[in-house]
Scaffold this motif. Sequence first.
Motif, short mmCIF file in Angstrom:
data_model
loop_
_atom_site.label_atom_id
_atom_site.label_comp_id
_atom_site.label_asym_id
_atom_site.label_seq_id
_atom_site.Cartn_x
_atom_site.Cartn_y
_atom_site.Cartn_z
N MET A 1 0.83 -1.21 0.00
CA MET A 1 0.00 0.00 0.00
C MET A 1 0.87 1.26 0.00
O MET A 1 1.98 1.26 0.51
CB MET A 1 -0.87 -0.02 1.26
N ASN A 2 0.31 2.34 -0.57
CA ASN A 2 1.08 3.59 -0.64
C ASN A 2 1.41 4.10 0.76
O ASN A 2 0.63 3.94 1.69
CB ASN A 2 0.27 4.68 -1.36
N LYS A 3 2.55 4.73 0.84
CA LYS A 3 3.00 5.24 2.13
C LYS A 3 2.08 6.37 2.62
O LYS A 3 1.66 7.21 1.84
CB LYS A 3 4.43 5.79 1.99
N GLY A 4 1.78 6.36 3.90
CA GLY A 4 0.98 7.45 4.46
C GLY A 4 -0.50 7.32 4.20
O GLY A 4 -1.28 8.16 4.66
N LEU A 5 -0.92 6.27 3.48
CA LEU A 5 -2.36 6.10 3.22
C LEU A 5 -2.92 5.03 4.15
O LEU A 5 -2.26 4.05 4.48
CB LEU A 5 -2.60 5.68 1.77
N LEU A 6 -4.16 5.25 4.53
CA LEU A 6 -4.85 4.31 5.41
C LEU A 6 -5.67 3.38 4.51
O LEU A 6 -6.24 3.82 3.52
CB LEU A 6 -5.77 5.14 6.29
N SER A 7 -5.72 2.09 4.87
CA SER A 7 -6.55 1.20 4.05
C SER A 7 -8.03 1.46 4.37
O SER A 7 -8.37 1.98 5.43
CB SER A 7 -6.20 -0.26 4.32
N VAL A 8 -8.90 1.07 3.44
CA VAL A 8 -10.34 1.24 3.64
C VAL A 8 -10.77 0.51 4.92
O VAL A 8 -11.54 1.05 5.73
CB VAL A 8 -11.12 0.69 2.42
N ASP A 9 -10.26 -0.70 5.12
CA ASP A 9 -10.68 -1.47 6.30
C ASP A 9 -10.21 -0.84 7.61
O ASP A 9 -10.96 -0.81 8.59
CB ASP A 9 -10.17 -2.91 6.20
N GLU A 10 -8.97 -0.31 7.60
CA GLU A 10 -8.50 0.37 8.81
C GLU A 10 -9.35 1.61 9.10
O GLU A 10 -9.73 1.87 10.25
CB GLU A 10 -7.04 0.82 8.64
N ALA A 11 -9.63 2.36 8.04
CA ALA A 11 -10.44 3.58 8.22
C ALA A 11 -11.83 3.22 8.75
O ALA A 11 -12.34 3.85 9.67
CB ALA A 11 -10.54 4.34 6.91
N LEU A 12 -12.41 2.16 8.19
CA LEU A 12 -13.75 1.73 8.63
C LEU A 12 -13.74 1.32 10.09
O LEU A 12 -14.65 1.66 10.85
CB LEU A 12 -14.19 0.52 7.80
N GLU A 13 -12.71 0.59 10.46
CA GLU A 13 -12.61 0.12 11.84
C GLU A 13 -12.53 1.31 12.81
O GLU A 13 -13.23 1.35 13.82
CB GLU A 13 -11.36 -0.75 11.96
N ARG A 14 -11.70 2.29 12.47
CA ARG A 14 -11.57 3.47 13.34
C ARG A 14 -12.87 4.28 13.39
O ARG A 14 -13.28 4.77 14.44
CB ARG A 14 -10.45 4.37 12.84
N LEU A 15 -13.48 4.38 12.22
CA LEU A 15 -14.73 5.14 12.12
C LEU A 15 -15.81 4.48 12.99
O LEU A 15 -16.48 5.13 13.79
CB LEU A 15 -15.15 5.14 10.65
N LEU A 16 -15.94 3.15 12.83
CA LEU A 16 -17.01 2.46 13.55
C LEU A 16 -16.77 2.44 15.06
O LEU A 16 -17.71 2.41 15.84
CB LEU A 16 -17.19 1.04 13.00
N ALA A 17 -15.49 2.47 15.45
CA ALA A 17 -15.19 2.53 16.88
C ALA A 17 -15.74 3.82 17.48
O ALA A 17 -16.04 3.89 18.67
CB ALA A 17 -13.69 2.42 17.11
N GLY A 18 -15.90 4.84 16.65
CA GLY A 18 -16.42 6.12 17.13
C GLY A 18 -17.92 6.29 16.92
O GLY A 18 -18.45 7.37 17.17
N ALA A 19 -18.60 5.26 16.45
CA ALA A 19 -20.05 5.36 16.22
C ALA A 19 -20.79 4.74 17.41
O ALA A 19 -20.52 3.61 17.78
CB ALA A 19 -20.44 4.62 14.93
N HIS A 20 -21.70 5.51 18.00
CA HIS A 20 -22.42 5.01 19.17
C HIS A 20 -23.92 5.02 18.89
O HIS A 20 -24.47 6.05 18.50
CB HIS A 20 -22.11 5.87 20.38
N PRO A 21 -24.58 3.87 19.08
CA PRO A 21 -26.03 3.80 18.81
C PRO A 21 -26.80 4.83 19.64
O PRO A 21 -26.45 5.07 20.80
CB PRO A 21 -26.40 2.39 19.21
N VAL A 22 -27.80 5.44 19.06
CA VAL A 22 -28.63 6.38 19.82
C VAL A 22 -29.26 5.61 20.99
O VAL A 22 -29.60 4.45 20.85
CB VAL A 22 -29.76 7.02 18.97
N ALA A 23 -29.37 6.27 22.13
CA ALA A 23 -29.85 5.57 23.31
C ALA A 23 -31.38 5.55 23.38
O ALA A 23 -31.97 4.59 23.88
CB ALA A 23 -29.27 6.22 24.57
N GLU A 24 -32.02 6.60 22.90
CA GLU A 24 -33.45 6.75 23.13
C GLU A 24 -34.29 5.77 22.29
O GLU A 24 -34.06 5.62 21.10
CB GLU A 24 -33.92 8.17 22.82
N VAL A 25 -35.24 5.16 22.98
CA VAL A 25 -36.16 4.22 22.32
C VAL A 25 -37.56 4.79 22.44
O VAL A 25 -37.92 5.35 23.48
CB VAL A 25 -36.08 2.84 23.00
#
Length: 401
Positions: A1-25
């Motif tokens: 992979m190109n230097k300094g670039l993030l793979s799609v899967d790494e980016a997705l993993e980081r992104l999803l780690a920051g996604a929190h389901p809405v609490a209100e039902v």
Amino acid sequence: MNKGLLSVDEALERLLAGAHPVAEVEDVPTLQASGRVLAQAQRSSMNVPPMDNSAMDGYAVRTADVPRPDTRLKVAQKILAGSVGRPLAPGTAARIFTGAPIPPGADAIVMQEFCAQEGDEIVVKKVPSLGEWIRLTGSDIRTGGEVLPAGTRLRPQDTGLAASVGVASLPVYRRVRLGLFFTGDELVMPGDPLPPGRIYNSNRFTLNGLAATFDCEVRDYGIVPDSLEATRSVLRRAAAECDVIVTSGGVSVGEADFVKPAVEAEGELLMWRISMKPGRPLAFGRVARASFVGLPGNPVSSFVTFLIFVRPFLLKTQGIAQVGPHAIDARADFDWPEPDARREFLRVKWNARGGLDLYPTQDSAVLMSTAWADGLVDNPANRAIRAGDTVRFMPYSELYR
Ligand code: AMP
Ligand code: MG
């Protein structure tokens, strides 16, 4: 992979780690629940069908009364769907219709096609087998059985299923509030004249349309001029009103790109250069309690990065458990001899032979390719494609929900 670039899967993993389901039902009427995300699994409080009933229009009989073909029986009663018959006296039959309850004593239904009516009698031409054409109590759904799992978007048939077991309202997650804005001094809205050097704001339409397929509550802040102050001010407003903010443009590091400094001034930002084509720059961050995703301004890039990154991020925020798109193996009816060193998302279309055709130009400025296509081929870095090869195809239908 190109230097300094993030793979799609790494980016997705980081992104999803920051996604929190809405609490209100909230409880919504089942009639309005289609498209919403179910917050708690639903179990049936009843058997379906709730009683033994006829699967056919015909006659309810006792099999012991029909030992051979051409047996005569007296028709002693008629049972319509919605009514309840009397116990079946030995030697008699009951005229019965689809869905009507089986009268006590009957143990088979003879289809009307195999009976000849003569006055108040029938001649049964075929010997029925025990239980024939009887739908048994609970054969579809048993009391206590799970009918709908939590964390899924309710489809029309799911709400029908809930209704079939008597559920009048369903617990769903509150809708995600999605803020959108579009940076660029060059942007003009369709309906207004186009001065020299300007372009129409197509991303506003694409992203609003996508947000609607994900059942978001959209706040659209429109076109934001290329200035730090204007960008900061709309960010503050959107952060106060939304769960997630998605923007287009202004995330490169050019003179007119103010999204990065604006998000940094109002919150926190990570800038990623992603090893994908189209759509290299992606910004991810937070302003107050809102998540922020900055997409590239290029129309094809913003469309593809929305589908690849914003889609799973939104789904997780909405409370959906499975966020990965379903890809299918499909046959490429095209050559792609010079692959990129980055993972590519190629715009392709089904052909009549059941294979995939490629849009002739994969240039990321050509929005026509996305409209022509039926979906994207997810092509790994450096992989040349020859006609006949199997490729990983993600139809739009799998990416729009
Ligand atoms: P940017 O990411 O702001 O540098 O924009 C990249 C390219 O996408 C430029 O050619 C912009 O004119 C174009 N662009 C930016 N925003 C939009 C938009 N909302 N609709 C259509 N094209 C856009
Ligand atoms: Mg711009």
